[in-house]
Design a protein around this motif. Structure first.
Motif, mmCIF file in Angstrom:
data_model
loop_
_atom_site.group_PDB
_atom_site.id
_atom_site.type_symbol
_atom_site.label_atom_id
_atom_site.label_comp_id
_atom_site.label_asym_id
_atom_site.label_seq_id
_atom_site.Cartn_x
_atom_site.Cartn_y
_atom_site.Cartn_z
ATOM 1 N N THR A 62 -12.144 7.350 -3.774
ATOM 2 C CA THR A 62 -11.736 8.067 -4.925
ATOM 3 C C THR A 62 -13.129 9.135 -5.231
ATOM 4 N N ARG A 84 -3.815 4.478 -9.267
ATOM 5 C CA ARG A 84 -5.031 3.513 -9.634
ATOM 6 C C ARG A 84 -5.098 2.914 -11.126
ATOM 7 N N THR A 85 -4.959 4.106 -11.861
ATOM 8 C CA THR A 85 -5.231 3.893 -13.368
ATOM 9 C C THR A 85 -4.057 3.067 -13.875
ATOM 10 N N GLN A 95 0.984 -1.300 0.157
ATOM 11 C CA GLN A 95 0.044 0.068 0.153
ATOM 12 C C GLN A 95 0.637 1.263 -0.086
ATOM 13 N N ARG A 103 -2.097 0.851 -12.205
ATOM 14 C CA ARG A 103 -1.569 0.131 -11.459
ATOM 15 C C ARG A 103 -0.856 -1.377 -12.026
ATOM 16 N N VAL A 159 -3.103 9.930 -6.627
ATOM 17 C CA VAL A 159 -4.044 8.773 -6.393
ATOM 18 C C VAL A 159 -4.429 8.043 -7.690
ATOM 19 N N ASP A 161 -1.412 -0.312 -4.073
ATOM 20 C CA ASP A 161 -2.858 0.076 -3.793
ATOM 21 C C ASP A 161 -2.820 1.295 -2.762
ATOM 22 N N ASP A 177 -16.012 8.141 -11.155
ATOM 23 C CA ASP A 177 -14.986 7.341 -10.068
ATOM 24 C C ASP A 177 -14.343 8.398 -9.130
#
Length: 513
Positions: free
Chosen positions: A264, A250-251, A4, A253, A246, A259, A319
């Motif tokens: 979001t 996320r996009t 994380q 990954r 962030v 993580d 999102d």
């Protein structure tokens, strides 16, 4: 399982160092509640030793926030650290973030200390802090421009003394992604006990690379905490932007393999709240939270998106919370519905009388504007006339006359320490006339640095106008924000709001960048 990435938000501390972005305790608490809804891992609530106001803000946030770690900045001395620990007493999870400059330039010119003295002070400060709380973050200010050998000695020492997070700031925004990433990696490889602490990055945006540098620090350097702010708010060109970090992680990954705990869907509400509270408007082309971020003006792009969204969209607007811009209340809504919405938005009124005042203002607005959005309620809650604290200046009413070929004239009724005054003045336009009418009595002598108008909600000429006024006087810079369906009224409110901030002279100690 993926590792994380820890999101450390410093909107309330480093973001507030942006000229004019200072916030009241209530405003800071409101933003902290939104950051908690956003599921930010660590909230840097302020710099407790810098002023009594900052101490009270950190204390209030520590007492109310339950899910996020609450952090206070402190210089590397016992007084600052003890003050931070005192402010954090009520926190479920507390962190002290202590710092001292380690670059040759800063040690010589700012601290007037030798490297050995800096090393000893860093060591003693972390040792002292470790006796007060378990979670200690250490930052070598201007770390990126520091001598690597000396920096390694300092960092190895503070880890031995119990520092749990090491943050390497690019204080002046000088870094380049690949070089910064390798710099963090070199430090981790050369320091024998580097695995005993979490490594963190804190980048400024002077060359427009704060997000890229931070991501390089994560991917190349192995950092597992990013320090950032909502909307990239911060001094000079700003800080690393939370929403961009962030959504990048996320996009992509597939590339970062990390993580984040962030919810979001709370990004856009957080962005709006910070923008409305500070008066720093988000530019339309800003990634993720700008008004144009998900707008496809080009006909070929629109066609592609309609056929298959992923032709031009790598993220969905909903999102990140864009769908949250829904109609929430109207003129027939009752007091309980209004009160519940205040709670959902993290707005706490000090008393029932204050709620009644706010509700009356809401009803007044609903008579003029058919659809009330969350942004309207946030603006209403920020209005000085509904807050418990008695302000030096308060808006009462305004009348203005403007006609092509005639010189505009304004009459403004406002209060000074509860006593009503009326100012009349001509001006180049109705706004100029209104502000001159106020200044006629106040005689503040303040210089107007910025005047901007922004629609609080899009899509209608019925929308409330939000005006930001930035004033400078005696070296102090403040922002005032006012909202009203009438732009001239909003301008007068914003000017009085700025004058109130100039009037409340809070001496603060400057922190690191």
């Amino acid at each position: 399982m993926s590792e994380q990435l820890i999101i450390f938000d410093t909107t309330l501390r480093d973001g507030e160092q942006s000229p004019g972005a200072s916030m009241t305790k209530d405003e800071k608490l409101r933003i902290a509640r939104q950051l908690e809804r956003l599921k930010v891992d660590v909230i840097e609530a302020g710099f407790a030793a810098s002023s009594n106001g900052d101490f009270e803000s950190v204390k209030a946030i520590a007492d109310h926030i339950k899910d996020s770690t609450v952090c206070s900045l402190a210089r590397a001395n016992d007084r600052d650290i003890a003050r931070a620990a005192e402010a954090l007493k009520g926190a479920n999870r507390a962190r002290i973030h202590t710092f001292i400059a380690t670059s040759a330039l800063h040690m010589e010119k700012k601290l007037r200390m030798t490297p050995e003295q800096v090393l000893e002070q860093a060591k003693q400060s972390v040792r002292f802090a470790r006796n007060l709380v378990q979670d200690i973050e250490f930052s070598p200010e201007d770390g990126y421009r520091s001598d690597v050998d000396f920096l390694c000695r300092v960092l190895e020492t503070v880890i031995k003394e119990g520092a749990t997070t090491l943050n390497i700031p690019d204080t002046v925004g000088y870094a380049v992604p690949e070089l910064y990433g390798h710099f963090i990696r070199t430090l981790r490889e050369r320091i024998p006990n580097s695995d005993k602490a979490i490594w963190s990055v804190h980048c400024h945006n002077d060359l427009g690379m704060a997000v890229a540098n931070s991501l390089a620090g994560v991917k190349i350097g192995g950092a597992r905490q990013v320090e950032c702010t909502i909307n990239g708010l911060g001094e000079r060109a700003g800080n690393c932007s939370l929403e961009e970090i962030v959504m990048a992680v996320r996009t992509r990954r597939d590339y970062f393999g990390l993580d984040v705990a962030i919810d979001t869907t709370q990004i856009v509400p957080a962005s709006r709240m910070v923008s409305q509270t500070t008066g720093f408007v988000v530019q339309p082309n800003k990634a993720v939270v700008g008004a144009n971020a998900f707008a496809h003006a080009s006909g070929i792009h629109q066609d592609g998106v309609l056929k298959a969204r992923d032709t031009y969209e790598i993220m969905r607007a909903e999102d990140v919370g864009w769908s949250a811009n829904k109609i929430v209340l109207g003129k027939l809504s009752g007091r309980n519905a209004f009160k519940q919405r205040l709670q959902e938005l993290g707005i706490e009124m000090a008393s029932e009388a204050e709620i009644n005042t706010a509700f009356a203002k809401f009803k007044e607005l609903a008579d003029r504007k058919a659809e009330i959005f969350d942004e309207d309620i946030l603006a209403l809650a920020s209005d000085e006339s509904v807050t418990a604290e008695k302000e030096q200046y308060g808006f009462v009413s305004l009348a203005q006359r403007s006609e092509t070929g005639e010189r505009p004239h304004a009459s403004v009724v406002f209060t000074v320490d509860g006593k009503e005054l009326r100012g009349d003045s001509d001006g180049n336009g109705p706004v100029d006339a209104s502000l001159k009418a106020i200044e006629q009595h106040v005689k503040s002598g303040a210089e107007l640095l910025l005047y901007s108008v922004n629609a609080i909600t899009s899509g209608s000429t019925e929308s409330q106008g939000e005006v930001t006024v930035r004033l400078q006087h005696g070296g102090r810079v403040v922002n005032g924000v006012g909202a009203d369906p009438d732009i001239v009224v909003a301008s007068a409110k914003a000017y009085l709001s700025a004058l109130n901030k100039l009037h409340s002279k809070a001496d603060r100690v400057a922190a690191q960048g």
